[in-house]
Structures are given as C-alpha cells and as structure tokens.
Write an enzyme that holds these catalytic residues in place. Structure first.
Site, PDB file in Angstrom:
ATOM      1  N   GLN A  75      12.052  73.243  66.001  1.00  0.00           N
ATOM      2  CA  GLN A  75      11.921  73.619  64.614  1.00  0.00           C
ATOM      3  C   GLN A  75      13.591  73.470  64.546  1.00  0.00           C
ATOM      4  O   GLN A  75      14.509  74.174  64.528  1.00  0.00           O
ATOM      5  CB  GLN A  75      12.305  75.061  64.746  1.00  0.00           C
ATOM      6  CG  GLN A  75      11.841  75.898  63.604  1.00  0.00           C
ATOM      7  CD  GLN A  75      13.254  75.840  62.769  1.00  0.00           C
ATOM      8  OE1 GLN A  75      12.434  75.592  61.606  1.00  0.00           O
ATOM      9  NE2 GLN A  75      14.482  76.578  62.921  1.00  0.00           N
ATOM     10  N   TYR A 142      18.387  79.658  64.210  1.00  0.00           N
ATOM     11  CA  TYR A 142      18.302  78.090  64.395  1.00  0.00           C
ATOM     12  C   TYR A 142      19.549  77.916  65.691  1.00  0.00           C
ATOM     13  O   TYR A 142      19.682  77.066  66.873  1.00  0.00           O
ATOM     14  CB  TYR A 142      18.417  78.120  63.092  1.00  0.00           C
ATOM     15  CG  TYR A 142      18.320  76.057  64.019  1.00  0.00           C
ATOM     16  CD1 TYR A 142      17.515  75.408  64.476  1.00  0.00           C
ATOM     17  CD2 TYR A 142      19.768  75.182  62.997  1.00  0.00           C
ATOM     18  CE1 TYR A 142      17.573  74.039  64.502  1.00  0.00           C
ATOM     19  CE2 TYR A 142      20.126  73.894  63.417  1.00  0.00           C
ATOM     20  CZ  TYR A 142      18.910  73.552  63.974  1.00  0.00           C
ATOM     21  OH  TYR A 142      19.063  72.161  64.555  1.00  0.00           O
TER      22      TYR A 142
HETATM   23  N1  NAD Z   1      19.179  65.577  61.641  1.00  0.00           N
HETATM   24  C1  NAD Z   1      19.974  66.554  62.209  1.00  0.00           C
HETATM   25  O1  NAD Z   1      21.379  66.749  60.893  1.00  0.00           O
HETATM   26  C2  NAD Z   1      20.493  67.257  63.306  1.00  0.00           C
HETATM   27  C3  NAD Z   1      21.298  67.560  63.485  1.00  0.00           C
HETATM   28  C4  NAD Z   1      21.753  68.629  64.434  1.00  0.00           C
HETATM   29  C5  NAD Z   1      20.379  68.452  65.446  1.00  0.00           C
HETATM   30  N2  NAD Z   1      19.201  67.979  64.613  1.00  0.00           N
HETATM   31  C6  NAD Z   1      18.446  67.784  66.327  1.00  0.00           C
HETATM   32  O2  NAD Z   1      17.794  66.906  66.955  1.00  0.00           O
HETATM   33  C7  NAD Z   1      16.000  67.043  66.620  1.00  0.00           C
HETATM   34  C8  NAD Z   1      15.385  65.745  66.066  1.00  0.00           C
HETATM   35  O3  NAD Z   1      16.067  66.247  64.380  1.00  0.00           O
HETATM   36  P1  NAD Z   1      15.401  65.458  62.922  1.00  0.00           P
HETATM   37  O4  NAD Z   1      16.050  65.916  61.862  1.00  0.00           O
HETATM   38  O5  NAD Z   1      14.947  64.049  63.592  1.00  0.00           O
HETATM   39  O6  NAD Z   1      13.480  66.261  62.860  1.00  0.00           O
HETATM   40  P2  NAD Z   1      12.682  65.787  62.400  1.00  0.00           P
HETATM   41  O7  NAD Z   1      11.774  66.983  62.164  1.00  0.00           O
HETATM   42  O8  NAD Z   1      12.621  64.673  62.021  1.00  0.00           O
HETATM   43  O9  NAD Z   1      12.328  65.407  63.468  1.00  0.00           O
HETATM   44  C9  NAD Z   1      11.674  66.824  65.026  1.00  0.00           C
HETATM   45  C10 NAD Z   1       9.806  65.551  65.462  1.00  0.00           C
HETATM   46  O10 NAD Z   1       9.694  66.939  66.024  1.00  0.00           O
HETATM   47  C11 NAD Z   1       8.187  66.591  66.044  1.00  0.00           C
HETATM   48  N3  NAD Z   1       7.581  68.173  66.447  1.00  0.00           N
HETATM   49  C12 NAD Z   1       8.735  69.877  66.053  1.00  0.00           C
HETATM   50  N4  NAD Z   1       7.847  70.653  66.739  1.00  0.00           N
HETATM   51  C13 NAD Z   1       7.370  70.266  67.932  1.00  0.00           C
HETATM   52  C14 NAD Z   1       6.527  70.581  68.030  1.00  0.00           C
HETATM   53  N5  NAD Z   1       6.156  71.854  68.907  1.00  0.00           N
HETATM   54  N6  NAD Z   1       5.578  70.273  69.511  1.00  0.00           N
HETATM   55  C15 NAD Z   1       5.883  68.568  69.104  1.00  0.00           C
HETATM   56  N7  NAD Z   1       6.923  68.023  68.103  1.00  0.00           N
HETATM   57  C16 NAD Z   1       7.187  68.656  67.429  1.00  0.00           C
HETATM   58  C17 NAD Z   1       8.299  66.763  64.577  1.00  0.00           C
HETATM   59  O11 NAD Z   1       6.258  66.480  63.501  1.00  0.00           O
HETATM   60  C18 NAD Z   1       8.852  65.419  64.074  1.00  0.00           C
HETATM   61  O12 NAD Z   1       8.427  64.410  64.632  1.00  0.00           O
HETATM   62  C19 NAD Z   1      15.824  68.368  66.396  1.00  0.00           C
HETATM   63  O13 NAD Z   1      15.854  69.235  67.649  1.00  0.00           O
HETATM   64  C20 NAD Z   1      16.843  69.461  65.080  1.00  0.00           C
HETATM   65  O14 NAD Z   1      17.558  70.890  65.370  1.00  0.00           O
HETATM   66  C21 NAD Z   1      18.731  67.660  63.933  1.00  0.00           C
END
Ligand code: NAD
Length: 309
Positions: A75, A142
């Site tokens: 999430q 979160y």
């Molecule tokens: N984008 C940012 O700026 C940022 C900053 C800090 C941390 N993050 C962390 O980096 C990670 C990736 O982020 P993102 O921006 O690529 O997000 P995103 O939503 O593009 O990617 C997350 C992926 O995980 C999959 N997913 C979600 N729940 C799942 C589950 N229960 N089982 C299997 N697959 C599942 C989704 O379908 C998606 O493909 C996350 O954990 C997020 O919290 C992102």
C-alpha cells in the site's frame, strides 16, 4: 543472480526490472496488478500474477531458485492509509511478515526493502538534510506501517539471520509513474500538459521536495543487492531541494511554453520543506544519483507527451 521483484509491474519496479536486465541478471516479477500494469513489464521477463499474501509464495521462491528479493509491493498512499488503516496494515505489515516467513523456510538470504521519507514525519528545518539516524515520528499510518516493516526486518536479521537493506526513498519521479500516490506531483503535471490542461499548485509553490529520478533509485536498489554493508538503513535521495515553482519553470523551458499554474490553498498536512541526506548511501553503497532534475524532467515529459505507454 535470480531476483524476485514484488511490485515489479509498478512504477519503480518497471525501472528496476530494466536495470536488472541491463546488468545481466534475471528478474522475476510478482505482482497482483492492483496499481501496476502488464505493459510495464518487458516482454522477456517472467511474471506471476500473485498477491504477496498468497500461500503459494513459498513454492515460488523454492521452484524458481530465488537468490534475493526486492520488495516494492504494498500500500503506497498516505491519504489512503488514513482512510483505511486496516488495509494499509494488512498489505504492508502482514505483507512483509509473509515474505520473511517464506524466506526463512526457503533460505533466501537477502531482501532489499522500499521504505520512505514518511517515516521521519515533520522535521525541523534546522535538521535538513535529514539523516538516517534522525528521530522517526511518522505522521500517517503509511509511515507507521513502513517503519514497522523496517523493524521486522531488523528482528528477522537478529533472530533468523536474514540479511536486509532498507532504502528510504525521497520523492521518486520518472517514466511510467502513476498519477496517484506518493510523490506523484511531477507525473500529475506531465499528464495535465499531455492533455492540454492547466496545472494546479497547492500553496505558494515555494514548498520544496527532494525529487529523485527513478533510474537512479533503480541503480541504488541493485547496488544494495550486492553490497557487503548490509543490515542497515540508507536514504536514496539527491540531497537537493527543488520547489514546485522550480519544477514548473523547468517544464516551461523544456516545453517552450508559458505555464501559469492555478494556485489553490495549501493542503492540510503537507510539509513545507523536504530533503534527505545521501552521504551514507554515497559512502556505504558507493552510489550517487546521476540524473539531475532538468534531464529527469526531459525524459519524464517526453514519455507522457509522446504517449510511449
Ligand atoms: N514513488 C515514490 O515516490 C515512493 C517514495 C517512497 C517509497 N516508495 C515505495 O516504493 C514502492 C514502489 O512504489 P511505486 O511508486 O512503484 O508504486 P506502484 O503503485 O507503481 O507499484 C506498486 C506495485 O505493487 C503492486 N502491489 C500492490 N500491492 C500488492 C500485493 N499485495 N501483492 C502483489 N503486488 C502488489 C501493484 O500492483 C504495483 O504494481 C512502494 O512500496 C512505495 O511505498 C515510493
């Protein structure tokens, strides 16, 4: 090396999987496609449509002979966590426990985990850029669930010897980013430009963020899989503050057009300044970001405007 990438069909996952291929290793994607998309996965990459909470995870690790895991699934949205804390807990806290248990049973040795600047909460301006040893005081469920995941990694290492690297990302941006979730302001702007709509800036636009290009984050994750400086936390950031107005002006220069954003009242709970220290990652991972905001924006805008999706 065979690497299981949970969330590999998402934004950061799509950059990481390409990075792994470039290095000549084998990525295997596990994703439930809740926010990710099949089009984000390069054709020759094997993927499993599966939830991280699925009981078949252990078999997958065993059957594929996975060497290490990069855990990006979960999430990802602050606002959503405030509305649905139980769901946030299940996806993030139960999610990592499920993965760690499967690792313990199948003897997969290392996991790299995507944490976030949200674990620090509101930081005094004198403490910028924020270091890894700064007090952690999440302001959202979160941030709390991500911090709890970090703590589980620490304990699974102490008790069961599973190695980990926690990476706390700043605001990541780049091609294939969704227009919801954390740090999505650049992709939201880019989508507006691609649809010829005006952009909205909340507040005076002078609020700053530490925007890091997703390709640099992908390389940081890859390095964390190889490093011997493990079982610790690193910020992945540019250690540079850019205001929203800096972003707007850079977009204006790249697109050769005047942009007059619509200004609205600042959003409750938004922090004014944000910047993470990246010294520990530079010294411990021998990693440094390579793409500056101007070049990262060029690539991101080209993607959204040329509809390379
Ligand atoms: N984008 C940012 O700026 C940022 C900053 C800090 C941390 N993050 C962390 O980096 C990670 C990736 O982020 P993102 O921006 O690529 O997000 P995103 O939503 O593009 O990617 C997350 C992926 O995980 C999959 N997913 C979600 N729940 C799942 C589950 N229960 N089982 C299997 N697959 C599942 C989704 O379908 C998606 O493909 C996350 O954990 C997020 O919290 C992102």
């Amino acid at each position: 090396m065979k690497i299981l990438v949970t969330g590999g069909a998402g934004f950061i996952g799509s950059h990481f999987v390409r990075n792994v291929l470039k290095h000549g290793d084998i990525p295997i994607v596990l994703d439930n496609f809740s926010t990710g998309s099949l089009s984000n996965i390069p054709e020759r990459v094997r993927y499993y449509k599966m939830d991280i909470l699925d009981n078949k995870l252990e078999d997958l690790l065993y059957d594929e002979g996975i060497d290490s895991i990069v855990h990006l699934a979960g999430q990802t949205m602050v606002d959503y966590s405030l509305k649905f804390p139980l769901h946030d807990m299940k996806q993030n806290i139960e999610g990592i426990l499920h993965i760690l248990e499967a690792m313990r049973k199948t003897k997969v040795k290392r996991i790299v985990f995507s944490s976030t600047a949200a674990v620090y909460g509101d930081v005094e301006e004198v403490d910028l850029p924020v270091k890894e040893n700064h007090l952690v005081q999440p302001m959202s469920f979160y941030g709390l669930s991500k911090l709890t995941e970090e703590k589980y990694l620490e304990m699974y290492h102490k008790i069961f010897g599973i190695d980990y690297v926690v990476l706390r990302f700043a605001n990541v941006y780049g091609e294939r980013q969704g227009t919801k979730g954390e740090g999505g302001v650049i992709s939201i702007f880019a989508k507006c430009f691609s649809e010829n709509r005006n952009i909205t800036v909340f507040g005076d636009g002078k609020q700053t963020r530490d925007f890091i290009y997703a390709g640099d984050v992908a390389e940081g994750i890859y390095v964390a899989l190889q490093t011997s400086n493990i079982n610790t936390v690193y910020n992945l950031s540019t250690q540079t503050e850019s205001s929203l107005l800096d972003v707007v002006n850079a977009c204006s220069a790249i697109l050769h057009k005047e942009i007059n954003p619509c200004f609205e009242l600042e959003r409750k709970g938004d922090i004014y300044r944000s910047m993470l220290c990246n010294r520990k990652a530079k010294e411990g991972l021998y990693w440094a970001p390579k793409v500056d905001l101007k070049n990262g924006l060029k690539r991101t805008l080209a993607y959204f405007l040329n509809d390379e999706r």
